[in-house]
Design an enzyme around this catalytic site. Sequence first.
Site, PDB file in Angstrom:
ATOM      1  N   LYS A  83       0.842  -1.195   0.000  1.00 63.74           N
ATOM      2  CA  LYS A  83       0.000   0.000   0.000  1.00 63.74           C
ATOM      3  C   LYS A  83       0.870   1.235   0.000  1.00 63.74           C
ATOM      4  O   LYS A  83       1.825   1.326   0.781  1.00 63.74           O
ATOM      5  CB  LYS A  83      -0.847  -0.034   1.293  1.00 63.74           C
ATOM      6  CG  LYS A  83      -1.812   1.110   1.435  1.00 63.74           C
ATOM      7  CD  LYS A  83      -3.131   0.805   0.756  1.00 63.74           C
ATOM      8  CE  LYS A  83      -4.010   2.027   0.611  1.00 63.74           C
ATOM      9  NZ  LYS A  83      -3.608   2.917  -0.512  1.00 63.74           N
ATOM     10  N   LYS A 107       5.017   2.389   8.508  1.00 64.13           N
ATOM     11  CA  LYS A 107       3.744   3.036   8.921  1.00 64.13           C
ATOM     12  C   LYS A 107       2.664   1.984   9.136  1.00 64.13           C
ATOM     13  O   LYS A 107       1.923   2.034  10.104  1.00 64.13           O
ATOM     14  CB  LYS A 107       3.241   3.968   7.805  1.00 64.13           C
ATOM     15  CG  LYS A 107       3.847   5.341   7.797  1.00 64.13           C
ATOM     16  CD  LYS A 107       3.174   6.221   6.739  1.00 64.13           C
ATOM     17  CE  LYS A 107       4.216   7.077   6.073  1.00 64.13           C
ATOM     18  NZ  LYS A 107       3.688   8.077   5.151  1.00 64.13           N
ATOM     19  N   LYS A 119       5.351   2.321  -2.886  1.00 64.92           N
ATOM     20  CA  LYS A 119       5.291   3.737  -3.323  1.00 64.92           C
ATOM     21  C   LYS A 119       5.549   3.788  -4.818  1.00 64.92           C
ATOM     22  O   LYS A 119       6.255   2.942  -5.365  1.00 64.92           O
ATOM     23  CB  LYS A 119       6.337   4.576  -2.579  1.00 64.92           C
ATOM     24  CG  LYS A 119       6.212   6.081  -2.752  1.00 64.92           C
ATOM     25  CD  LYS A 119       4.985   6.655  -2.053  1.00 64.92           C
ATOM     26  CE  LYS A 119       5.282   7.206  -0.704  1.00 64.92           C
ATOM     27  NZ  LYS A 119       4.171   7.759   0.036  1.00 64.92           N
ATOM     28  N   THR A 203      -4.760  12.928   6.741  1.00 67.46           N
ATOM     29  CA  THR A 203      -3.366  13.110   7.163  1.00 67.46           C
ATOM     30  C   THR A 203      -3.267  14.265   8.153  1.00 67.46           C
ATOM     31  O   THR A 203      -2.617  14.158   9.202  1.00 67.46           O
ATOM     32  CB  THR A 203      -2.452  13.341   5.939  1.00 67.46           C
ATOM     33  OG1 THR A 203      -2.740  12.330   4.971  1.00 67.46           O
ATOM     34  CG2 THR A 203      -0.990  13.264   6.310  1.00 67.46           C
ATOM     35  N   ASN A 234      -2.396  20.171   0.913  1.00 65.02           N
ATOM     36  CA  ASN A 234      -3.477  19.430   1.554  1.00 65.02           C
ATOM     37  C   ASN A 234      -3.256  19.323   3.062  1.00 65.02           C
ATOM     38  O   ASN A 234      -4.133  19.652   3.862  1.00 65.02           O
ATOM     39  CB  ASN A 234      -3.578  18.032   0.907  1.00 65.02           C
ATOM     40  CG  ASN A 234      -4.568  17.139   1.621  1.00 65.02           C
ATOM     41  OD1 ASN A 234      -4.329  16.721   2.738  1.00 65.02           O
ATOM     42  ND2 ASN A 234      -5.679  16.857   0.984  1.00 65.02           N
ATOM     43  N   SER A 361      -7.042   5.407   4.309  1.00 63.48           N
ATOM     44  CA  SER A 361      -7.027   4.633   3.060  1.00 63.48           C
ATOM     45  C   SER A 361      -7.442   3.192   3.349  1.00 63.48           C
ATOM     46  O   SER A 361      -8.180   2.572   2.582  1.00 63.48           O
ATOM     47  CB  SER A 361      -5.630   4.627   2.449  1.00 63.48           C
ATOM     48  OG  SER A 361      -5.454   5.749   1.628  1.00 63.48           O
TER      49      SER A 361
HETATM   50  N1  GLU Z   1       0.820   9.032   0.394  1.00 71.09           N
HETATM   51  C1  GLU Z   1       0.367   8.858   1.734  1.00 71.09           C
HETATM   52  C2  GLU Z   1       1.532   8.471   2.637  1.00 71.09           C
HETATM   53  O1  GLU Z   1       2.675   8.742   2.345  1.00 71.09           O
HETATM   54  C3  GLU Z   1      -0.830   7.929   1.845  1.00 71.09           C
HETATM   55  C4  GLU Z   1      -0.625   6.534   1.345  1.00 71.09           C
HETATM   56  C5  GLU Z   1      -1.918   5.715   1.266  1.00 71.09           C
HETATM   57  O2  GLU Z   1      -2.961   6.229   1.605  1.00 71.09           O
HETATM   58  O3  GLU Z   1      -1.810   4.559   0.868  1.00 71.09           O
HETATM   59  O4  GLU Z   1       1.354   7.979   3.719  1.00 71.09           O
END
Ligand code: GLU
Length: 429
Positions: A83, A107, A119, A203, A234, A361
């Site tokens: 993810k 995370k 990513k 976030t 954002n 998410s």
């Molecule tokens: N891009 C966000 C992060 O760095 C969210 C990633 C997601 O929702 O999968 O945590």
Amino acid sequence: MAIESLDLKKSESVKEKDNSLIEFQEILREAVEILNYPPQVFDFLKKPMRFLEVSIPIRMDNGQTEIFQGYRAQHNDAAGPTKGGIRFHPDVTPEEVKALAGWMSLKCGITDLPYGGAKGGIVCDPRNMSLDELERLSRGYVRAVSQMVGPTKDIPAPDMYTNSQIMAWMLDEYDHIREFDSPGFITGKPIALGGSKGRETATSKGVLYTLQMVCELKSIPLTDMRVIIQGFGNVGSYLAKYLYDLGAKVIGIGDALGGLYDVNGLDIPHLLENRDSFGIITNRPSSSISNQELLEKECDILIPAAISGVINKQNANNLNCNIVIEAANGPTTKEALKILDEREILVVPDILANSGGVIVSYFEWCQNNQGYYWTEETVDKRLKEKITDSFKNVYITAEKYGVNMKVAAYMEGIKKLAETSRLRGWLKY
Ligand code: GLU
């Protein structure tokens, strides 16, 4: 159009050379050693399990074809599908994408989500592209990585300079390729296409909840806190609004071009009305200062919510705050962290503080899988519970082992990665 995370063009900011992957590996090694895991755990987790580099030919509005470079890194899929977001940025590099995928794994481990990290990125400058070009690029990326992604394989989301509209185009392209509707393929979608209530603000809400935990820890009321936020995309903009509404003093805001500072507190509603879609505060008064000056202004809490590496060995000694909350990914270099530790400045790490995005998410994906949609209150309540519990676990680990919260967060994140990899028989220890 709102973007996932405001970032500054690196050349315009105080960013140092990107060392993200090396820094990820150095702290990973330290955390693995403290946890007393064998070195094979480090060897396995130091790089993504899979990495794909693609060339995407796109017809531009002027009739010419341009070739864009894209990447997708899947760090570890022992705990479940991978993810993580997709960023559109001129400075995206393979190394950065690999580090960001590793951070996503951590995370998901810290917040106990049934995922590993991933990513993606495309080297492009969305500020110089039309919406049609962006749509073709988003669709082209999905075609290029389609074998590797999917709702039970690897689930993308927004990241720097990508937003819900881009997720919608990507979803549509994926559905066409697979020939069925698959809302759980991607998160951060528009609500009308199966997005979750509360995802857009997730976030920043997560950062707010960690900030509230810090206030509790230090026994300082939020209303006594003077906050500087570097970044007005954002994350930074919603956060500024929440803090303003709760009575904290937001005394500084930075964007890609500079910063605004007022010891008496800035008029956040006015700035929100006057910024553009890239988080630039237009009609800048002549009192604006540089980003560098902003970071060094006196405050209680400094929140870098833009790009990586902005707090570095050049400025770490000059920071004038008691607490840093990392809302961006990787805003503090390892050398800077050491200086901040010595100066007893508490740093709440990115992989904890900005995990609200991936937490919601996950909620979005659960709702897509169930076909049943939650209220904003439910999303918010569950987000708060998850991030607050994660904060407590990281804090307890930091106290128990006498390490800073960054190392403690890595330790918490690694535990699940190591355990799921061991249970699958990938690691023997
Ligand atoms: N891009 C966000 C992060 O760095 C969210 C990633 C997601 O929702 O999968 O945590």
